[in-house]
Design a protein around this motif. Structure first.
Motif, PDB file in Angstrom:
ATOM      1  N   SER A 203      15.547 -18.186  28.246  1.00 17.23           N
ATOM      2  CA  SER A 203      15.063 -16.506  27.743  1.00 17.23           C
ATOM      3  C   SER A 203      13.221 -16.695  28.869  1.00 17.23           C
ATOM      4  O   SER A 203      12.882 -17.514  28.484  1.00 17.23           O
ATOM      5  CB  SER A 203      14.316 -16.159  27.332  1.00 17.23           C
ATOM      6  OG  SER A 203      14.320 -15.003  27.439  1.00 17.23           O
TER       7      SER A 203
ATOM      8  N   PHE B 171      17.410  -7.899  31.819  1.00 14.36           N
ATOM      9  CA  PHE B 171      17.598  -6.442  31.948  1.00 14.36           C
ATOM     10  C   PHE B 171      16.271  -5.774  32.214  1.00 14.36           C
ATOM     11  O   PHE B 171      15.858  -6.273  32.742  1.00 14.36           O
ATOM     12  CB  PHE B 171      16.022  -6.674  30.239  1.00 14.36           C
ATOM     13  CG  PHE B 171      17.166  -7.158  29.172  1.00 14.36           C
ATOM     14  CD1 PHE B 171      17.572  -6.632  28.139  1.00 14.36           C
ATOM     15  CD2 PHE B 171      17.095  -8.920  29.038  1.00 14.36           C
ATOM     16  CE1 PHE B 171      17.883  -7.799  26.590  1.00 14.36           C
ATOM     17  CE2 PHE B 171      17.485  -9.770  28.106  1.00 14.36           C
ATOM     18  CZ  PHE B 171      18.170  -8.874  26.416  1.00 14.36           C
TER      19      PHE B 171
ATOM     20  N   VAL C  82      10.417 -13.855  31.040  1.00 12.73           N
ATOM     21  CA  VAL C  82       9.533 -12.203  31.625  1.00 12.73           C
ATOM     22  C   VAL C  82       9.146 -12.321  32.931  1.00 12.73           C
ATOM     23  O   VAL C  82       9.786 -13.379  33.240  1.00 12.73           O
ATOM     24  CB  VAL C  82       8.755 -12.085  31.049  1.00 12.73           C
ATOM     25  CG1 VAL C  82       7.730 -11.149  31.515  1.00 12.73           C
ATOM     26  CG2 VAL C  82       8.937 -12.236  29.450  1.00 12.73           C
TER      27      VAL C  82
ATOM     28  N   ARG D  50       9.102 -16.221  35.245  1.00 15.20           N
ATOM     29  CA  ARG D  50       8.956 -17.342  34.064  1.00 15.20           C
ATOM     30  C   ARG D  50       9.119 -17.857  33.265  1.00 15.20           C
ATOM     31  O   ARG D  50       9.488 -16.067  32.037  1.00 15.20           O
ATOM     32  CB  ARG D  50       7.039 -17.659  33.450  1.00 15.20           C
ATOM     33  CG  ARG D  50       6.473 -16.385  32.904  1.00 15.20           C
ATOM     34  CD  ARG D  50       4.862 -16.210  32.149  1.00 15.20           C
ATOM     35  NE  ARG D  50       4.376 -14.875  31.833  1.00 15.20           N
ATOM     36  CZ  ARG D  50       4.788 -14.895  30.426  1.00 15.20           C
ATOM     37  NH1 ARG D  50       5.228 -16.319  29.908  1.00 15.20           N
ATOM     38  NH2 ARG D  50       4.453 -13.463  29.740  1.00 15.20           N
ATOM     39  N   LEU D  51      10.067 -18.195  32.321  1.00 18.68           N
ATOM     40  CA  LEU D  51      10.560 -19.356  31.095  1.00 18.68           C
ATOM     41  C   LEU D  51       9.328 -18.943  29.989  1.00 18.68           C
ATOM     42  O   LEU D  51       7.988 -19.331  30.017  1.00 18.68           O
ATOM     43  CB  LEU D  51      10.910 -20.930  31.180  1.00 18.68           C
ATOM     44  CG  LEU D  51      11.982 -21.179  31.632  1.00 18.68           C
ATOM     45  CD1 LEU D  51      12.668 -21.898  31.707  1.00 18.68           C
ATOM     46  CD2 LEU D  51      13.464 -19.606  31.682  1.00 18.68           C
ATOM     47  N   THR D  52       9.960 -18.365  29.068  1.00 21.54           N
ATOM     48  CA  THR D  52       9.005 -18.386  27.340  1.00 21.54           C
ATOM     49  C   THR D  52       9.803 -19.183  26.535  1.00 21.54           C
ATOM     50  O   THR D  52       9.615 -19.718  25.817  1.00 21.54           O
ATOM     51  CB  THR D  52       9.014 -16.568  26.980  1.00 21.54           C
ATOM     52  OG1 THR D  52       9.873 -16.094  26.904  1.00 21.54           O
ATOM     53  CG2 THR D  52       7.939 -16.339  27.614  1.00 21.54           C
ATOM     54  N   VAL D  53      11.368 -19.138  26.810  1.00 18.43           N
ATOM     55  CA  VAL D  53      11.811 -19.862  25.473  1.00 18.43           C
ATOM     56  C   VAL D  53      12.372 -21.126  26.794  1.00 18.43           C
ATOM     57  O   VAL D  53      13.788 -20.718  27.148  1.00 18.43           O
ATOM     58  CB  VAL D  53      13.017 -19.113  24.718  1.00 18.43           C
ATOM     59  CG1 VAL D  53      14.115 -19.948  24.211  1.00 18.43           C
ATOM     60  CG2 VAL D  53      12.082 -18.328  23.664  1.00 18.43           C
TER      61      VAL D  53
ATOM     62  N   LYS E 198      13.395  -6.776  34.006  1.00 15.20           N
ATOM     63  CA  LYS E 198      12.187  -7.278  33.769  1.00 15.20           C
ATOM     64  C   LYS E 198      12.123  -8.303  32.404  1.00 15.20           C
ATOM     65  O   LYS E 198      11.236  -8.754  32.231  1.00 15.20           O
ATOM     66  CB  LYS E 198      12.007  -5.962  32.321  1.00 15.20           C
ATOM     67  CG  LYS E 198      12.016  -4.568  32.553  1.00 15.20           C
ATOM     68  CD  LYS E 198      10.198  -4.319  33.232  1.00 15.20           C
ATOM     69  CE  LYS E 198       9.321  -4.180  32.591  1.00 15.20           C
ATOM     70  NZ  LYS E 198       7.994  -3.866  33.516  1.00 15.20           N
ATOM     71  N   SER E 199      13.171  -8.814  32.462  1.00 13.73           N
ATOM     72  CA  SER E 199      13.115 -10.201  31.991  1.00 13.73           C
ATOM     73  C   SER E 199      14.468 -10.603  31.464  1.00 13.73           C
ATOM     74  O   SER E 199      15.401  -9.854  32.212  1.00 13.73           O
ATOM     75  CB  SER E 199      12.871  -9.921  29.962  1.00 13.73           C
ATOM     76  OG  SER E 199      13.140  -8.373  29.488  1.00 13.73           O
ATOM     77  N   PHE E 200      15.076 -11.888  31.082  1.00 12.23           N
ATOM     78  CA  PHE E 200      16.854 -12.203  30.872  1.00 12.23           C
ATOM     79  C   PHE E 200      16.977 -13.588  29.254  1.00 12.23           C
ATOM     80  O   PHE E 200      15.460 -13.746  29.347  1.00 12.23           O
ATOM     81  CB  PHE E 200      16.597 -12.759  32.444  1.00 12.23           C
ATOM     82  CG  PHE E 200      15.628 -14.303  32.370  1.00 12.23           C
ATOM     83  CD1 PHE E 200      16.963 -15.561  31.802  1.00 12.23           C
ATOM     84  CD2 PHE E 200      14.598 -14.331  33.028  1.00 12.23           C
ATOM     85  CE1 PHE E 200      16.303 -16.886  32.121  1.00 12.23           C
ATOM     86  CE2 PHE E 200      13.685 -16.002  33.232  1.00 12.23           C
ATOM     87  CZ  PHE E 200      14.399 -16.883  33.051  1.00 12.23           C
ATOM     88  N   THR E 201      17.765 -13.496  29.657  1.00 12.52           N
ATOM     89  CA  THR E 201      18.142 -14.755  28.210  1.00 12.52           C
ATOM     90  C   THR E 201      19.462 -14.811  29.234  1.00 12.52           C
ATOM     91  O   THR E 201      20.158 -14.698  29.915  1.00 12.52           O
ATOM     92  CB  THR E 201      18.303 -14.030  27.262  1.00 12.52           C
ATOM     93  OG1 THR E 201      19.602 -13.069  26.974  1.00 12.52           O
ATOM     94  CG2 THR E 201      17.600 -13.948  26.524  1.00 12.52           C
TER      95      THR E 201
ATOM     96  N   PRO F 249      15.098  -2.076  32.287  1.00 14.52           N
ATOM     97  CA  PRO F 249      14.855  -2.855  30.923  1.00 14.52           C
ATOM     98  C   PRO F 249      16.311  -2.188  30.530  1.00 14.52           C
ATOM     99  O   PRO F 249      16.798  -3.078  28.995  1.00 14.52           O
ATOM    100  CB  PRO F 249      13.761  -2.116  30.145  1.00 14.52           C
ATOM    101  CG  PRO F 249      13.608  -0.991  30.660  1.00 14.52           C
ATOM    102  CD  PRO F 249      14.003  -1.089  32.051  1.00 14.52           C
TER     103      PRO F 249
END
Lengths: 469, 99
Positions: B62, B85, B64, B52-55, B71-74, B87
């Motif tokens: 970016s 990541f 999570v 899901r996008l947080t930014v 775990k996450s990405f940008t 991570p």
């Protein structure tokens, strides 16, 4: 730790808006950032050279690319305000007068990338160092990642990073091909210094409750001791509701649930020139007890060695006792403890003391020259209960080339004197082989115990045996 | 015939409606697609994941992830840089299409 997090989050004086769609974030590629606290508050305290910055606060976002290094900045820190002044730019970050950065004496990082984001925190690079009054820490090839796994938490703040890092964190080498090195130097109030260096594999926290650590090797100097270890693996727990960093609480929770394996430990006491080798299978604290298993413990001085095989310890471990304080552990064991040693070998040595230098570097086995048939004592057991001690052992002496066995049974009380670094055993009752005179058991015991303790740390005075730690 | 045209049109519109942005590295090991609903699908050598996008600000986004090791990405669609990541971070150059 909180100071460190606050420092890393220094550019986020953002308010915490607890929404998953927050657009507060910072991503900065740092070429070189160094800071040294200045007496003159207006003096230049460091420099910041960076590749690019992406930053957003509320509805305002900007990207800054430091092309041709035109934004390389001098740094100042005055009354809680961190300033970066470049030729074409001037930034100020008000961190508040009372903040953790006030305690930072020096700080620096090279070739690193920091991402402060609503969903996670990531910081890794070539090196990072921080110096506070009594603590210096340096990390090389480091990487730290934290996440809260909580869509309702905005991690883009110091508090958010702290909560995320107390939920799930991952520390590892940034580049997998090489280990991450960590050096910690600590000055104690009494003037002692501790210098610790480790090559870390991984350190993580899972589910806000389980810490796991793997270290390839480590060295620690704390006069007069120098210690080397190999392949440390450890786990311990913290309360999953403990989501703020309180070093004392977390240290205690971890200590009372630790499980530690260290296959090789070499310890040198430079003052009395003794050396120790420990092959440790496990040290564990569980259900209010301390368990310790060491297949091999060996003590050497320049002339002799004492080797124990299959030593096991089970002692009570109350929550407020301190695992890394020898006297605290002794106190617990005297209250309720069992120590068993399968066999003990005491022998004269010629060059074992010197060969200890090859244990870690060349894989030298300090037991290779000791025959399996050699024995000084076997089946040694100490039962301790509220200061009362029961000691049983089978001692061996070579008579005409053959081992003769003597079973010894001692009952007494133990007096622990931490202020004098002493343990005193007052012998109340002793059973020795038929035909022995009292004078003989003393001589015999003294011989055995002297052999069991390298150095001149044991004294007999009447029915009292004093062991100087 | 009109029905057939409508079906073809609908089929052609599906990718456009489903994925607003698609980015892939040169050897096809890493790809990311972001839908207009901000749903994210990531494919990496460590497995695929939804996120899901947080930014989302301009070309930078970016999020999570859940699933696999990720775990996450940008992602910067303009610069063509995807960081995943696991991570431990992995930076990949990607080419993006879409908005």
């Amino acid at each position: 730790m909180k100071k460190l997090l606050t420092t890393l989050a220094l550019m986020t004086s953002f308010s915490v808006a607890a929404t998953g769609n927050s657009s507060n974030f910072l991503e900065i590629g740092i070429t070189d950032w160094n800071y040294k606290k200045q007496v003159d508050k207006n003096a230049v305290a460091g420099v910041l050279n960076f590749t690019d910055v992406r930053m957003s606060r509320s509805d305002m976002a900007f990207n800054l690319s430091n092309k041709d290094e035109i934004f390389n900045a001098n740094m100042t820190y005055t009354d809680g305000v961190m300033g970066f002044k470049a030729k074409y730019m001037n930034f100020n970050f008000d961190m508040g007068k009372e903040n953790g950065f006030n305690d930072v004496v020096e700080m620096g990082t090279k070739k690193s990338l920091a991402i402060i984001n609503p969903g996670f925190f990531s910081f890794g690079g070539k090196n990072f160092s921080i110096k506070m009054d009594d603590l210096r820490t340096q990390l090389n090839n480091f990487y730290i990642f934290c996440t809260a796994n909580d869509p309702d938490l905005d991690m883009a703040s110091a508090d958010g990073i702290e909560r995320g890092c107390m939920t799930e964190f991952f520390v590892s080498p940034e580049k997998a091909e090489a280990p991450m090195t960590m050096n910690i130097q600590l000055d104690y109030e009494d003037g002692d210094k501790m210098d610790f260096t480790a090559q870390l594999g991984e350190l993580d926290l899972l589910g806000a409750s389980v810490f796991r650590l793997n270290a390839l090797n480590s060295t620690m100097t704390m006069a007069p001791y120098f210690m080397e270890t190999s392949n440390i693996s450890a786990t311990c727990m913290k309360d999953e509701d403990q989501l703020t960093f309180d070093s004392e609480i977390i240290k205690k929770q971890c200590e009372n649930s630790v499980s530690l394996e260290v296959p090789k430990i070499v310890l040198r006491n430079k003052k009395d020139e003794t050396k120790f080798y420990i092959n440790m299978k496990n040290l564990e604290v569980a259900n209010g007890n301390l368990y310790f298993q060491a297949p091999v413990i060996q003590f050497v001085d320049r002339e002799s060695s004492v080797t124990t095989k299959d030593l096991t310890v089970k002692c009570q471990k109350s929550e407020d006792s301190v695992l890394y304080d020898l006297h605290s552990v002794i106190k617990e064991c005297i209250e309720s403890g069992r120590i068993n040693i399968k066999s003990l070998i005491s022998r004269d040595e010629e060059n074992l003391w010197f060969r200890y230098e090859d244990i870690m570097t060349k894989g030298f086995d300090p037991l290779a020259h000791i025959s399996d048939k050699e024995k000084t004592a076997k089946r040694i057991s100490f039962q301790l209960d509220q200061g009362k001690a029961l000691i049983k052992a089978s001692a061996y002496k070579k008579i005409l080339g053959k081992y003769a066995r003597f079973d010894v049974y001692i009952k007494g009380s133990v007096d622990h004197r931490p202020a004098k670094d002493q343990i005193v055993l007052n012998v109340d009752e002793i059973k020795v082989p038929i035909g022995w005179f009292k004078i003989k058991w003393k001589k015999f015991l003294l011989g055995i115990m002297k052999k069991a303790l390298v150095g001149e740390n044991i004294q007999f005075n009447g029915d009292r045996i004093t062991i100087q730690l | 015939m009109k029905v057939l045209k409508l079906i073809v049109l609908a089929l052609l519109m599906v990718p456009a409606l489903g994925a607003e942005i698609n980015c892939t590295d040169s050897i096809g090991q890493y790809s990311i697609s972001v839908s207009s609903n901000n749903d994210v699908e990531l494919i990496t050598p460590d497995g695929s994941a939804t996120a899901r996008l947080t930014v989302r600000t301009g070309s930078y986004m970016s999020g999570v992830a859940s699933g696999a090791k990720v775990k996450s990405f940008t992602l910067d669609t303009e610069a063509g840089i995807l960081r995943v990541f696991t991570p431990r971070p992995k930076t990949v150059e990607v080419e993006c299409s879409g908005k």
